[in-house]
Design a protein around this motif. Structure first.
Motif, short mmCIF file in Angstrom:
data_model
loop_
_atom_site.label_atom_id
_atom_site.label_comp_id
_atom_site.label_asym_id
_atom_site.label_seq_id
_atom_site.Cartn_x
_atom_site.Cartn_y
_atom_site.Cartn_z
N ALA A 1 15.08 -1.21 -6.05
CA ALA A 1 14.13 -2.21 -6.55
C ALA A 1 12.76 -2.02 -5.89
N PHE A 2 12.76 -1.72 -4.59
CA PHE A 2 11.50 -1.52 -3.88
C PHE A 2 10.79 -0.27 -4.41
N GLU A 3 11.51 0.83 -4.53
CA GLU A 3 10.91 2.08 -5.02
C GLU A 3 10.39 1.93 -6.45
N SER A 4 11.21 1.32 -7.31
CA SER A 4 10.80 1.11 -8.69
C SER A 4 9.57 0.21 -8.77
N GLY A 5 9.59 -0.87 -8.01
CA GLY A 5 8.46 -1.79 -7.99
C GLY A 5 7.20 -1.13 -7.45
N LEU A 6 7.35 -0.36 -6.38
CA LEU A 6 6.19 0.32 -5.79
C LEU A 6 5.61 1.34 -6.76
N ASN A 7 6.47 2.10 -7.43
CA ASN A 7 5.98 3.07 -8.43
C ASN A 7 5.21 2.35 -9.54
N ALA A 8 5.75 1.24 -10.03
CA ALA A 8 5.08 0.48 -11.09
C ALA A 8 3.80 -0.17 -10.58
N HIS A 9 3.81 -0.62 -9.34
CA HIS A 9 2.65 -1.27 -8.71
C HIS A 9 1.46 -0.33 -8.69
N PHE A 10 1.70 0.94 -8.39
CA PHE A 10 0.60 1.90 -8.33
C PHE A 10 0.27 2.49 -9.70
N ALA A 11 1.26 2.63 -10.57
CA ALA A 11 1.01 3.18 -11.91
C ALA A 11 0.38 2.15 -12.84
N VAL B 1 0.86 -1.18 0.00
CA VAL B 1 0.00 0.00 0.00
C VAL B 1 0.90 1.23 0.00
N GLU B 2 0.34 2.36 -0.36
CA GLU B 2 1.13 3.60 -0.44
C GLU B 2 1.87 3.90 0.86
N GLY B 3 1.24 3.60 1.98
CA GLY B 3 1.86 3.86 3.28
C GLY B 3 3.13 3.07 3.54
N ASP B 4 3.37 2.00 2.77
CA ASP B 4 4.59 1.21 2.95
C ASP B 4 5.84 2.00 2.60
N ARG B 5 5.67 3.00 1.74
CA ARG B 5 6.81 3.81 1.31
C ARG B 5 7.52 4.44 2.52
N ASN B 6 6.77 4.81 3.54
CA ASN B 6 7.35 5.47 4.71
C ASN B 6 7.15 4.71 6.01
N SER B 7 6.79 3.45 5.92
CA SER B 7 6.53 2.70 7.16
C SER B 7 7.84 2.37 7.86
N PRO B 8 7.84 2.41 9.18
CA PRO B 8 9.06 2.09 9.94
C PRO B 8 9.58 0.68 9.63
N GLY B 9 8.67 -0.28 9.47
CA GLY B 9 9.09 -1.65 9.20
C GLY B 9 9.80 -1.78 7.86
N VAL B 10 9.23 -1.17 6.82
CA VAL B 10 9.86 -1.24 5.49
C VAL B 10 11.18 -0.49 5.50
N ASN B 11 11.20 0.67 6.14
CA ASN B 11 12.46 1.43 6.20
C ASN B 11 13.55 0.64 6.93
N ALA B 12 13.18 -0.05 8.00
CA ALA B 12 14.17 -0.88 8.72
C ALA B 12 14.67 -2.00 7.81
N LEU B 13 13.76 -2.59 7.04
CA LEU B 13 14.14 -3.64 6.10
C LEU B 13 15.12 -3.10 5.06
N LEU B 14 14.81 -1.93 4.49
CA LEU B 14 15.66 -1.37 3.45
C LEU B 14 16.99 -0.85 4.00
N GLU B 15 17.03 -0.47 5.26
CA GLU B 15 18.30 -0.09 5.89
C GLU B 15 19.17 -1.32 6.09
#
Length: 160
Positions: free
Chosen positions: A44-54, A22-36
């Protein structure tokens, strides 16, 4: 307390739940911890998320949660008519070998077969030994790169 996964199975509270991003995953603490923890997957996550919504008809991003916190994500795209590709799949090191990746791949296969009518699902393993056995246990087979450039395994959804 229980929750329901994508296959509709009831699961204990502390098991993994795989859901569409969901759009909120972009800034969620859990996803950010995963990407850190896995910085090579941020693009890959940002590109996939952009394509997922577009283009939700051509790309899907799945997020895995355990106890309400993101522990992994996977991205799949339509590659061509009847073909799909698992583009990325990452699980936090402390949650590997606990079924998270298996649930991701099953969810991607279900989505590819059900929504895209894909008969073949491809994957490119960058860390071959770590993921190869897991993909093989799900039915993927090694292929030559000529069959699908950039990929080295295939799962045949539609078998003759």
């Amino acid at each position: 307390m229980t929750s329901t996964n994508l296959a509709g199975r009831r699961e204990p509270k502390h098991s993994v739940v795989v859901r569409h991003a969901v759009e909120g995953d972009r800034n969620s603490p859990g996803v950010n911890a995963l990407l850190e923890a896995e910085p090579g997957y941020r693009a890959a996550f940002e590109s996939g998320l952009n394509a997922h919504f577009a283009s939700p008809h051509a790309c899907v991003v799945m997020v895995a949660e355990r106890e309400g916190s993101a522990v992994g994500f996977a991205t799949a795209r339509m590659a061509a008519r009847g073909k799909a590709k698992v583009c990325s799949s990452v699980v936090l090191p402390g949650h590997r070998r606990r079924g998270v990746g298996t649930e991701f791949v099953r969810s991607c296969l279900q989505h590819a077969a059900g929504n895209w009518r894909a008969c073949e699902v491809y994957v490119q393993l960058l860390q071959r030994e770590r993921g190869r056995r897991a993909f093989e246990s799900l039915g993927f087979k090694a292929i030559s790169r000529e069959r699908m450039p950039g990929c080295n395994m295939v799962f045949e959804v539609c078998r003759e």
